[in-house]
Design a protein around this motif. Structure first.
Motif, mmCIF file in Angstrom:
data_model
loop_
_atom_site.group_PDB
_atom_site.id
_atom_site.type_symbol
_atom_site.label_atom_id
_atom_site.label_comp_id
_atom_site.label_asym_id
_atom_site.label_seq_id
_atom_site.Cartn_x
_atom_site.Cartn_y
_atom_site.Cartn_z
ATOM 1 N N UNK A 153 -32.879 11.820 -18.222
ATOM 2 C CA UNK A 153 -32.477 12.587 -17.518
ATOM 3 C C UNK A 153 -31.027 12.027 -17.000
ATOM 4 N N UNK A 154 -29.797 13.162 -16.573
ATOM 5 C CA UNK A 154 -28.668 12.707 -16.217
ATOM 6 C C UNK A 154 -28.954 12.041 -15.039
ATOM 7 N N UNK A 155 -27.738 10.897 -14.670
ATOM 8 C CA UNK A 155 -27.625 10.315 -13.530
ATOM 9 C C UNK A 155 -27.596 11.191 -12.254
ATOM 10 N N UNK A 156 -28.375 11.214 -11.096
ATOM 11 C CA UNK A 156 -28.185 12.021 -10.140
ATOM 12 C C UNK A 156 -27.097 11.750 -9.076
ATOM 13 N N UNK A 157 -26.475 10.595 -9.257
ATOM 14 C CA UNK A 157 -25.343 9.792 -8.179
ATOM 15 C C UNK A 157 -24.278 11.133 -7.996
ATOM 16 N N UNK A 158 -24.000 11.157 -6.766
ATOM 17 C CA UNK A 158 -22.892 11.987 -6.627
ATOM 18 C C UNK A 158 -21.714 11.731 -7.428
ATOM 19 N N UNK A 159 -21.785 10.597 -8.210
ATOM 20 C CA UNK A 159 -20.380 10.420 -8.740
ATOM 21 C C UNK A 159 -20.425 10.738 -10.109
ATOM 22 N N UNK A 160 -21.584 11.554 -10.649
ATOM 23 C CA UNK A 160 -21.817 12.034 -11.945
ATOM 24 C C UNK A 160 -21.429 13.384 -11.822
ATOM 25 N N UNK A 161 -20.097 13.846 -12.142
ATOM 26 C CA UNK A 161 -19.219 15.111 -11.870
ATOM 27 C C UNK A 161 -19.837 16.101 -13.163
ATOM 28 N N UNK A 162 -20.490 15.513 -14.283
ATOM 29 C CA UNK A 162 -20.728 16.311 -15.320
ATOM 30 C C UNK A 162 -21.759 17.257 -15.084
ATOM 31 N N UNK A 163 -22.837 16.911 -14.029
ATOM 32 C CA UNK A 163 -23.949 17.817 -13.776
ATOM 33 C C UNK A 163 -23.932 18.023 -12.230
ATOM 34 N N UNK A 164 -23.901 19.516 -11.886
ATOM 35 C CA UNK A 164 -23.987 19.998 -10.650
ATOM 36 C C UNK A 164 -25.440 19.822 -10.395
ATOM 37 N N UNK A 165 -26.041 20.139 -9.007
ATOM 38 C CA UNK A 165 -27.435 20.181 -8.762
ATOM 39 C C UNK A 165 -28.054 21.092 -9.404
ATOM 40 N N UNK A 166 -27.832 22.242 -9.734
ATOM 41 C CA UNK A 166 -28.580 23.274 -10.277
ATOM 42 C C UNK A 166 -28.516 22.675 -11.904
ATOM 43 N N UNK A 167 -27.653 22.263 -12.636
ATOM 44 C CA UNK A 167 -27.906 21.574 -13.975
ATOM 45 C C UNK A 167 -29.021 20.386 -13.756
ATOM 46 N N UNK A 168 -28.801 19.535 -12.971
ATOM 47 C CA UNK A 168 -29.687 18.470 -12.882
ATOM 48 C C UNK A 168 -31.002 18.986 -12.639
ATOM 49 N N UNK A 169 -31.288 20.132 -11.657
ATOM 50 C CA UNK A 169 -32.696 20.835 -11.395
ATOM 51 C C UNK A 169 -33.122 21.059 -12.721
ATOM 52 N N UNK A 170 -32.348 21.695 -13.520
ATOM 53 C CA UNK A 170 -32.832 22.386 -14.729
ATOM 54 C C UNK A 170 -33.304 21.291 -15.735
ATOM 55 N N UNK A 171 -32.673 19.882 -15.714
ATOM 56 C CA UNK A 171 -33.197 18.989 -16.761
ATOM 57 C C UNK A 171 -34.608 18.539 -16.096
ATOM 58 N N UNK A 172 -34.595 18.223 -14.899
ATOM 59 C CA UNK A 172 -35.755 17.871 -14.300
ATOM 60 C C UNK A 172 -36.956 18.809 -14.571
ATOM 61 N N UNK A 173 -36.637 20.143 -14.311
ATOM 62 C CA UNK A 173 -37.670 21.177 -14.641
ATOM 63 C C UNK A 173 -38.181 21.194 -16.057
ATOM 64 N N UNK A 174 -37.208 20.939 -16.938
ATOM 65 C CA UNK A 174 -37.668 20.847 -18.529
ATOM 66 C C UNK A 174 -38.579 19.702 -18.533
ATOM 67 N N UNK A 175 -38.513 18.422 -17.861
ATOM 68 C CA UNK A 175 -39.397 17.509 -18.006
ATOM 69 C C UNK A 175 -40.702 17.929 -17.459
ATOM 70 N N UNK A 176 -40.619 18.486 -16.271
ATOM 71 C CA UNK A 176 -41.872 18.982 -15.607
ATOM 72 C C UNK A 176 -42.639 20.073 -16.422
ATOM 73 N N UNK A 177 -42.238 20.979 -16.940
ATOM 74 C CA UNK A 177 -42.714 21.891 -17.742
ATOM 75 C C UNK A 177 -43.442 21.368 -18.973
ATOM 76 N N UNK A 178 -42.770 20.169 -19.699
ATOM 77 C CA UNK A 178 -43.101 19.721 -20.630
ATOM 78 C C UNK A 178 -44.588 19.054 -20.550
ATOM 79 N N UNK A 179 -45.035 18.782 -19.139
ATOM 80 C CA UNK A 179 -46.087 18.125 -18.690
ATOM 81 C C UNK A 179 -47.088 19.141 -18.566
ATOM 82 N N UNK A 180 -46.814 20.259 -18.690
ATOM 83 C CA UNK A 180 -47.667 21.431 -18.652
ATOM 84 C C UNK A 180 -47.946 21.792 -16.951
ATOM 85 N N UNK A 181 -47.139 21.302 -16.211
ATOM 86 C CA UNK A 181 -47.299 21.488 -14.718
ATOM 87 C C UNK A 181 -46.355 22.619 -14.076
#
Length: 181
Positions: A153-181
């Motif tokens: 997953x991308x680093x969620x630090x505020x210093x990581x300007x490459x990913x905004x919160x919605x982009x981070x949440x989408x990456x976390x969601x992809x992981x969650x969905x891969x678990x079947x949850x």
């Protein structure tokens, strides 16, 4: 949660913080290392502006946004947290490549002991160095850590300007969905 004073932050350098872990979790999130803020508070991803907790909630892993001082509640959701290097620093770039590689061995031992389904590495550059995979990309990885699947997953630090919160949440969601949850 009370904000640490500058003196408390300085005293937190090199401090370890406890892992939030138990056997057979769905996901153990593995940060790079604690910030001085986390070292001072004893809570993972504690610095204001860190987007781990909002991304975790927005992705559907938790029913509400937890605070860092509620990290123990993660276990109720089949989740845990550790770090590659359990030594607080002001910035992750203060860690040596040797420390990150030693951290990979430590995380592998934790995966053997606690048997999570997935180790989710939170920070791609540290993952590449620690596990010797220069070409890793965000998302699922072909290798395993012990028997655990690996997800970066991308680093969620505020210093990581490459990913905004919605982009981070989408990456976390992809992981969650891969678990079947």
């Amino acid at each position: 949660m009370t904000r640490p004073t500058p003196e408390q932050l300085a005293a937190a350098r090199d401090r370890a913080i406890p892992e939030v872990i138990a056997p057979d979790l769905d996901v153990v999130f593995c940060g790079i290392n604690p910030s001085l803020y986390s070292g001072a508070t004893g809570h993972h991803f504690a610095r204001p502006g860190n987007r781990f907790w909002p991304a975790l909630h927005r992705s559907g892993f938790t029913p509400r946004q937890l605070r860092a001082d509620e990290q123990h509640l993660l276990l109720d959701f089949g989740l845990g947290i550790t770090n590659l290097v359990n030594r607080a620093t002001a910035r992750a770039d203060e860690l040596s490549a040797d420390e990150l590689r030693a951290g990979a061995a430590r995380v592998t031992a934790l995966a053997r002991q606690y048997r999570p389904r997935v180790i989710a590495m939170v920070g791609i550059t540290a993952y590449r160095t620690a596990f010797g995979n220069r070409h890793a990309r965000v998302g699922p990885q072909p290798e395993r850590i012990a028997d655990a699947h690996v997800w970066v997953l991308p680093n969620p630090s505020g210093l990581n300007a490459h990913y905004q919160i919605d982009d981070l949440a989408a990456e976390f969601r992809a992981l969650r969905e891969s678990l079947g949850r």
